[in-house]
Design an enzyme around this catalytic site. Structure first.
Site, PDB file in Angstrom:
ATOM      1  N   TYR A  33       6.559  -2.166 -15.501  1.00 38.00           N
ATOM      2  CA  TYR A  33       6.848  -3.039 -14.030  1.00 38.00           C
ATOM      3  C   TYR A  33       7.720  -3.948 -14.110  1.00 38.00           C
ATOM      4  CZ  TYR A  33       1.776  -1.266 -13.572  1.00 38.00           C
ATOM      5  OH  TYR A  33       0.837  -0.367 -13.599  1.00 38.00           O
ATOM      6  N   HIS A  59      -0.020   4.073 -20.660  1.00 40.40           N
ATOM      7  CA  HIS A  59       0.334   4.338 -19.426  1.00 40.40           C
ATOM      8  C   HIS A  59       0.375   5.485 -18.765  1.00 40.40           C
ATOM      9  CE1 HIS A  59       2.645   1.588 -16.126  1.00 40.40           C
ATOM     10  NE2 HIS A  59       1.662   2.492 -15.458  1.00 40.40           N
TER      11      HIS A  59
HETATM   12  N1  LIG Z   1      -0.955   4.560 -13.732  1.00 36.68           N
HETATM   13  C1  LIG Z   1      -1.167   3.221 -13.580  1.00 36.68           C
HETATM   14  O1  LIG Z   1      -1.248   2.586 -14.863  1.00 36.68           O
HETATM   15  C2  LIG Z   1      -1.136   2.352 -12.290  1.00 36.68           C
HETATM   16  C3  LIG Z   1      -0.786   2.880 -11.210  1.00 36.68           C
HETATM   17  C4  LIG Z   1      -0.914   2.177  -9.780  1.00 36.68           C
HETATM   18  C5  LIG Z   1      -1.397   0.949  -9.966  1.00 36.68           C
HETATM   19  N2  LIG Z   1      -1.819   0.381 -11.167  1.00 36.68           N
HETATM   20  C6  LIG Z   1      -2.280  -0.950 -11.450  1.00 36.68           C
HETATM   21  O2  LIG Z   1      -2.851  -1.318  -9.975  1.00 36.68           O
HETATM   22  C7  LIG Z   1      -2.593  -2.355  -9.614  1.00 36.68           C
HETATM   23  C8  LIG Z   1      -2.972  -2.275  -7.985  1.00 36.68           C
HETATM   24  O3  LIG Z   1      -2.546  -1.121  -7.498  1.00 36.68           O
HETATM   25  P1  LIG Z   1      -1.717  -1.217  -6.270  1.00 36.68           P
HETATM   26  O4  LIG Z   1      -0.603  -2.144  -6.373  1.00 36.68           O
HETATM   27  O5  LIG Z   1      -1.428  -0.122  -5.544  1.00 36.68           O
HETATM   28  O6  LIG Z   1      -2.656  -2.363  -5.280  1.00 36.68           O
HETATM   29  P2  LIG Z   1      -3.444  -1.939  -3.918  1.00 36.68           P
HETATM   30  O7  LIG Z   1      -4.194  -3.214  -3.884  1.00 36.68           O
HETATM   31  O8  LIG Z   1      -4.283  -0.697  -3.836  1.00 36.68           O
HETATM   32  O9  LIG Z   1      -2.305  -1.957  -2.749  1.00 36.68           O
HETATM   33  C9  LIG Z   1      -1.447  -3.061  -2.760  1.00 36.68           C
HETATM   34  C10 LIG Z   1      -0.741  -2.770  -1.449  1.00 36.68           C
HETATM   35  O10 LIG Z   1      -1.339  -3.043  -0.304  1.00 36.68           O
HETATM   36  C11 LIG Z   1      -0.591  -4.093   0.092  1.00 36.68           C
HETATM   37  N3  LIG Z   1      -1.793  -5.095   0.674  1.00 36.68           N
HETATM   38  C12 LIG Z   1      -2.387  -5.723  -0.324  1.00 36.68           C
HETATM   39  N4  LIG Z   1      -3.388  -6.705   0.376  1.00 36.68           N
HETATM   40  C13 LIG Z   1      -3.258  -6.394   1.834  1.00 36.68           C
HETATM   41  C14 LIG Z   1      -4.061  -6.981   2.767  1.00 36.68           C
HETATM   42  N5  LIG Z   1      -4.925  -7.857   2.762  1.00 36.68           N
HETATM   43  N6  LIG Z   1      -3.503  -6.684   4.084  1.00 36.68           N
HETATM   44  C15 LIG Z   1      -2.429  -5.643   4.330  1.00 36.68           C
HETATM   45  N7  LIG Z   1      -1.710  -5.165   3.098  1.00 36.68           N
HETATM   46  C16 LIG Z   1      -2.169  -5.668   1.735  1.00 36.68           C
HETATM   47  C17 LIG Z   1       0.176  -4.891  -0.793  1.00 36.68           C
HETATM   48  O11 LIG Z   1       1.145  -5.420   0.074  1.00 36.68           O
HETATM   49  P3  LIG Z   1       1.532  -7.046   0.209  1.00 36.68           P
HETATM   50  O12 LIG Z   1       2.501  -7.343  -1.060  1.00 36.68           O
HETATM   51  O13 LIG Z   1       2.120  -7.177   1.448  1.00 36.68           O
HETATM   52  O14 LIG Z   1       0.282  -7.728   0.093  1.00 36.68           O
HETATM   53  C18 LIG Z   1       0.714  -3.468  -1.276  1.00 36.68           C
HETATM   54  O15 LIG Z   1       1.797  -2.869  -0.727  1.00 36.68           O
HETATM   55  C19 LIG Z   1      -1.108  -2.485  -9.739  1.00 36.68           C
HETATM   56  O16 LIG Z   1      -0.600  -3.722  -9.606  1.00 36.68           O
HETATM   57  C20 LIG Z   1      -1.160  -2.030 -11.045  1.00 36.68           C
HETATM   58  O17 LIG Z   1      -1.336  -3.203 -11.921  1.00 36.68           O
HETATM   59  C21 LIG Z   1      -1.643   0.992 -12.410  1.00 36.68           C
END
Ligand SMILES: NC(=O)c1ccc[n+]([C@@H]2O[C@H](COP(=O)([O-])OP(=O)(O)OC[C@H]3O[C@@H](n4cnc5c(N)ncnc54)[C@H](OP(=O)(O)O)[C@@H]3O)[C@@H](O)[C@H]2O)c1
Length: 322
Positions: free
Chosen positions: A58, A118
């Site tokens: 990341y 990962h």
């Molecule tokens: N294979 C892996 O290991 C893997 C893969 C994917 C994710 N992850 C982990 O999981 C974490 C979470 O996944 P994710 O980043 O996809 O998170 P998520 O919470 O599912 O989605 C985040 C997205 O939604 C938006 N968002 C968040 N809150 C919001 C709200 N209240 N209203 C409108 N839009 C909103 C964010 O943009 P804004 O910035 O505008 O809020 C961002 O684009 C990652 O940071 C990472 O640590 C791991």
């Protein structure tokens, strides 16, 4: 904030965890400054979040290290990851240990609370178990790692094939998986054995693009209806899940998304990714809110319980405008 035990690690973790990757990367992915990203981490901690999830991949470890420098390290649970493969070749144990050493440097810390492999694909699982896990256990004995975990490659492993094996192998104390309102198969495939084996779970892909980007859900619903996977009625609406938003129910689509997953038995921590202070606050509020009304949960199970792989975009498929 509410706290829970992260499976057999025994760690007391906040039910809301700050994801430092995803499309937001604490805001760095959407054009915010390093200072703003540091403020996201510190405000999350002020609001009671004690678990931060980052990864070598990341490029936010150094920033997380700076953000937590003035904070009480012992009160924080830092989860990070080594990549599992590059250009089709699985990482050797030496490469994973080099990644660990680099994470310790970047995060400016002496130990990682949860060190994860990962995005382990099903075909790489034997390598993870037989070659990499023993090397990680040696680092655990040295005190560089407190607990060992792995994450699935949700966009390519819709049926949780890898985790269905891993959940039975005692070396893994924590697993990260994709779970959301329209990708629920973990209810049968992952959570029951995770509970049985006392494995801690971290959720990803709870909101991602599908429940945060204008028009994304309606487009997806139309595709699913064309494929005969959801009713044609759902495809007619621009806001097909609006039935969830009502007095006594969810206040928004993202509120529904976080509350739906949070109360699923077997879930330890709901990771959320954001670069926005407003979203930081409202997401935590959602994650600590009561369950959605039973009738709404039942309807989500009935409408979408059979689907697999919805809402699991790879980062480069983001529709987000910077
Ligand atoms: N294979 C892996 O290991 C893997 C893969 C994917 C994710 N992850 C982990 O999981 C974490 C979470 O996944 P994710 O980043 O996809 O998170 P998520 O919470 O599912 O989605 C985040 C997205 O939604 C938006 N968002 C968040 N809150 C919001 C709200 N209240 N209203 C409108 N839009 C909103 C964010 O943009 P804004 O910035 O505008 O809020 C961002 O684009 C990652 O940071 C990472 O640590 C791991």
């Amino acid at each position: 904030m509410e706290y829970t035990t992260l499976g057999k690690t025994g760690l007391k973790v906040s039910v809301a965890g700050l994801g430092c990757g995803g499309n937001s990367r604490l805001g760095l992915g959407t054009g915010r400054s390093e200072e703003e990203a540091i403020a996201i981490v510190r405000n999350a901690v002020d609001l009671g979040v004690n678990i931060l999830d980052t990864a070598a991949n990341y490029k936010t470890e150094e920033l997380v290290g700076k953000a937590i420098k003035p904070l009480d390290r012992e009160s924080l649970i830092i989860a990070t990851k080594s990549s599992f493969q590059k250009d089709g070749a699985f990482f050797t144990a030496d490469q994973v240990i080099a990644s660990l050493e680099n994470s310790l440097r970047e995060l400016d810390t002496d130990y990682i609370d949860v060190f994860q492999l990962h995005a382990v694909p099903p075909k790489g699982y034997d390598h993870a178990l037989n070659v990499l896990a023993p090397a990680l256990e040696r680092e655990k004995e040295k005190g560089k790692i407190r607990h060992i975990g792995l994450t699935e490659t949700s966009p390519r492993d819709h049926g949780h094939e890898m985790l269905q094996r891993a959940v039975h192998d005692p070396v893994w104390e924590v697993m990260m998986l994709g779970f959301n309102m329209m990708h629920q198969k973990a209810r049968q495939k992952v959570f029951p054995p995770a509970i049985e084996n006392n494995v801690g779970t971290l959720l990803m892909f709870v909101v991602r693009n599908i429940f945060s980007q204008e028009g994304y859900l309606a487009n997806t619903m139309r595709e699913l209806a064309e494929a005969g996977l959801v009713s044609a009625d759902l495809a007619k609406s621009d806001n097909p899940l609006d039935f969830l938003i009502h007095e006594g129910g969810a206040t928004s689509l993202t509120d529904a998304a976080y509350r739906f997953v949070r109360h699923q038995p077997g879930v330890s921590v709901v990771l959320f990714g954001t670069g926005s202070q407003d979203h930081l606050r409202t997401n935590i509020e959602s994650i600590v809110s009561p369950p959605l009304p039973e009738a709404d949960v039942a309807k989500l199970h009935e409408l979408f319980g059979h689907l697999e792989g919805v809402g699991l975009d790879l980062p480069d498929r983001s529709q987000k405008k910077a």
